[in-house]
Design a protein around this motif. Structure first.
Motif, short mmCIF file in Angstrom:
data_model
loop_
_atom_site.label_atom_id
_atom_site.label_comp_id
_atom_site.label_asym_id
_atom_site.label_seq_id
_atom_site.Cartn_x
_atom_site.Cartn_y
_atom_site.Cartn_z
N GLY A 1 6.51 78.21 14.41
CA GLY A 1 7.09 78.01 13.09
C GLY A 1 6.22 77.21 12.15
O GLY A 1 6.56 77.08 10.96
N LEU A 2 5.11 76.67 12.63
CA LEU A 2 4.22 75.93 11.74
C LEU A 2 3.67 76.88 10.69
O LEU A 2 3.15 77.95 11.03
N PRO A 3 3.79 76.56 9.40
CA PRO A 3 3.34 77.49 8.35
C PRO A 3 1.87 77.83 8.46
O PRO A 3 1.06 77.08 9.03
N GLY A 4 1.50 78.96 7.84
CA GLY A 4 0.17 79.54 8.02
C GLY A 4 -0.98 78.61 7.71
O GLY A 4 -1.92 78.49 8.50
N SER A 5 -0.97 77.94 6.54
CA SER A 5 -2.11 77.09 6.19
C SER A 5 -2.23 75.90 7.13
O SER A 5 -3.33 75.53 7.55
N ALA A 6 -1.09 75.30 7.48
CA ALA A 6 -1.13 74.18 8.42
C ALA A 6 -1.51 74.65 9.81
O ALA A 6 -2.25 73.98 10.53
N ARG A 7 -1.00 75.82 10.20
CA ARG A 7 -1.38 76.38 11.49
C ARG A 7 -2.89 76.60 11.56
O ARG A 7 -3.54 76.31 12.59
N GLY A 8 -3.46 77.09 10.48
CA GLY A 8 -4.90 77.30 10.46
C GLY A 8 -5.68 76.01 10.67
O GLY A 8 -6.72 76.00 11.34
N LEU A 9 -5.18 74.91 10.11
CA LEU A 9 -5.84 73.62 10.31
C LEU A 9 -5.72 73.16 11.76
O LEU A 9 -6.70 72.70 12.36
N VAL A 10 -4.53 73.29 12.34
CA VAL A 10 -4.34 72.88 13.73
C VAL A 10 -5.21 73.73 14.66
O VAL A 10 -5.78 73.21 15.64
N GLU A 11 -5.33 75.00 14.35
CA GLU A 11 -6.12 75.88 15.22
C GLU A 11 -7.62 75.61 15.10
O GLU A 11 -8.40 76.10 15.93
N ARG A 12 -8.04 74.84 14.12
CA ARG A 12 -9.45 74.43 14.02
C ARG A 12 -9.82 73.33 15.01
O ARG A 12 -10.99 73.06 15.25
N ILE A 13 -8.81 72.66 15.57
CA ILE A 13 -9.08 71.51 16.42
C ILE A 13 -9.79 71.94 17.71
O ILE A 13 -9.38 72.90 18.36
N ILE A 14 -10.82 71.22 18.05
CA ILE A 14 -11.62 71.49 19.25
C ILE A 14 -11.12 70.57 20.37
O ILE A 14 -11.14 69.35 20.23
N PRO A 15 -10.66 71.12 21.50
CA PRO A 15 -10.27 70.25 22.61
C PRO A 15 -11.51 69.65 23.28
O PRO A 15 -12.54 70.31 23.41
N ILE A 16 -11.40 68.41 23.67
CA ILE A 16 -12.49 67.73 24.37
C ILE A 16 -11.91 67.05 25.60
O ILE A 16 -11.05 66.16 25.49
N ARG A 17 -12.37 67.47 26.74
CA ARG A 17 -11.90 66.90 28.00
C ARG A 17 -12.67 65.61 28.28
O ARG A 17 -13.90 65.58 28.23
N GLY A 18 -11.94 64.55 28.58
CA GLY A 18 -12.57 63.28 28.89
C GLY A 18 -12.11 62.75 30.24
O GLY A 18 -10.91 62.74 30.53
N GLN A 19 -13.06 62.35 31.08
CA GLN A 19 -12.73 61.76 32.39
C GLN A 19 -13.13 60.30 32.39
O GLN A 19 -14.21 59.92 31.91
N ILE A 20 -12.25 59.47 32.91
CA ILE A 20 -12.46 58.03 32.88
C ILE A 20 -11.95 57.45 34.19
O ILE A 20 -11.04 58.01 34.81
N GLY A 21 -12.55 56.35 34.66
CA GLY A 21 -12.15 55.75 35.92
C GLY A 21 -11.70 54.32 35.75
O GLY A 21 -12.12 53.63 34.81
N ARG A 22 -10.84 53.89 36.67
CA ARG A 22 -10.42 52.49 36.70
C ARG A 22 -10.67 51.93 38.09
O ARG A 22 -10.09 52.39 39.08
N ALA A 23 -11.55 50.94 38.16
CA ALA A 23 -11.86 50.27 39.41
C ALA A 23 -10.98 49.03 39.56
O ALA A 23 -10.65 48.36 38.58
N ARG A 24 -10.62 48.72 40.78
CA ARG A 24 -9.73 47.58 41.02
C ARG A 24 -10.43 46.25 40.83
O ARG A 24 -9.79 45.24 40.53
N SER A 25 -11.76 46.22 41.00
CA SER A 25 -12.48 44.95 40.91
C SER A 25 -12.93 44.68 39.47
O SER A 25 -13.23 45.59 38.70
N ALA A 26 -12.98 43.39 39.11
CA ALA A 26 -13.49 42.97 37.80
C ALA A 26 -15.01 42.91 37.86
O ALA A 26 -15.57 42.10 38.61
N MET A 27 -15.68 43.75 37.08
CA MET A 27 -17.14 43.84 37.14
C MET A 27 -17.82 43.24 35.93
O MET A 27 -19.00 42.89 35.98
N VAL A 28 -17.12 43.12 34.80
CA VAL A 28 -17.71 42.61 33.56
C VAL A 28 -16.70 41.75 32.82
O VAL A 28 -15.49 41.90 32.99
N ASP A 29 -17.22 40.88 31.96
CA ASP A 29 -16.35 40.04 31.13
C ASP A 29 -16.04 40.71 29.79
O ASP A 29 -15.06 40.36 29.13
#
Length: 339
Positions: free
Chosen positions: A182-210
């Motif tokens: 139901g998103l109108p055409g012009s707004a839909r066109g803007l949303v469909e321009r969005i590029i997905p970017i997959r990001g991987q991140i980790g969390r270590a249990r130990s404190a390594m930096v301040d």
């Protein structure tokens, strides 16, 4: 029975919540519709890092100024939302610090070389506690899934898993998700321009930096009682499976930056999908459709840009004249004729 409000916001990541916080503070009756669970904003390191983002992406003085303007809003925003803004500074460690400092200073950032590292005033927040703080100040937050929307007269209706929500203005803040039915055409066109970017991140249990420490290939930063290690950027990818090769590469970066051995088994890996536009800036403001506004696609700068996007979208809803920053983030820049 339908739930009525002034403004409905679809999406409860950092952009959607910052818009809600700003509008609620201005006296509007706001409802945030969000399915809950992890999102790209929670699977993040919470960087408020205009200096490093500018130099690593070679953004230039004008774009660097935009990020600096966004970061300048954070101290007051953190106070009024009770978010713990870590004071910095942050460090960059690499083989050639001098060109990094020269680039930063050319863009107007304060930077110095100390102990072989480049030091800047970049800061950080912890995403999950910060999201909780934002939700407490974001009007009414309803855990539900939006499936469709439509305009009837001058009111928007959002169809959700808990019933319809009717609002005078509607903000789409759905990250890299596909356009709602139901998103109108012009707004839909803007949303469909969005590029997905997959990001991987980790969390270590130990404190390594301040504090935040960056280098070629990644970064490490304090997170709770441990350390966050990041992060990959995979344009065009939507898979959420942990990539063991990427994990091994990030562990190696963490060990190099901290000069410490890391037990890879102690790292919890997370994957999130961010949205980006072709020019790297988010879409924030009026969509071109009556009463429909966007707060989308900040690439990896959602936390940095959140308060600025909140102000821009709120100003657009209230019909205030656009600022220079609002013009830069105007979603309609992608639908205007070239030249």
């Amino acid at each position: 029975m339908a739930l009525n409000c002034d403004i409905a916001i679809v999406g409860g990541g950092v952009l959607g919540l910052c818009v809600a916080v700003e509008l609620t503070a201005r006296g509007h009756d706001v409802v945030v519709l969000d399915p809950g669970g992890p999102n790209a904003s929670s699977v993040a390191a919470g960087m408020i890092a205009p200096a490093m983002e500018s130099v690593l992406e070679d953004l230039g003085p004008e774009r660097g100024q935009l990020l600096r303007d966004a970061a300048a809003l954070w101290p007051a925003f953190a106070i009024r939302t009770s978010i713990d803004l870590k004071p910095g500074p942050s460090a960059w460690r690499g083989d050639a610090p001098e060109p990094v400092v020269e680039s930063l200073r050319a863009m107007g950032f304060a930077a110095e070389i100390r102990d072989g590292a480049v030091w800047t005033g970049d800061q950080q927040v912890e995403p999950e506690p910060a999201l909780d703080a934002l939700r407490k100040r974001a009007g009414r937050v309803i855990d539900c899934r939006a499936s469709a929307l439509f305009l009837s007269g001058d009111r928007w209706t959002v169809v959700t898993s808990t019933g319809p929500v009717v609002a005078s203005a509607l903000v789409i803040a759905t990250g890299a998700a596909e356009a709602l039915q139901g998103l109108p055409g012009s707004a839909r066109g803007l949303v469909e321009r969005i590029i997905p970017i997959r990001g991987q991140i980790g969390r270590a249990r130990s404190a390594m930096v301040d504090g935040v420490t960056r280098g070629p290939g990644g970064y490490v930063a304090p997170m709770g009682e441990g350390t966050v290690i990041g992060a990959t950027m995979g344009p065009g990818r939507r898979d959420l499976t942990v990539d063991v090769r990427e994990a091994a590469a990030l562990v190696a970066v963490a060990e190099q930056l901290t000069r410490q051995d890391l037990d890879a088994r102690s790292v919890e890996w997370r994957v999130g999908i961010r949205g980006a536009t072709a020019d790297g800036l988010p879409m924030a403001g009026p969509s071109g459709e009556p009463g429909l506004h966007l707060a989308l696609a900040p690439r990896r700068n959602g936390w940095l840009l959140g308060p600025l996007v909140g102000q821009i979208v709120a100003d657009g809803i209230e019909g205030r004249p656009p600022t220079v920053q609002a013009e830069a983030l105007d979603p309609r820049r992608f639908s205007r004729p070239a030249g």
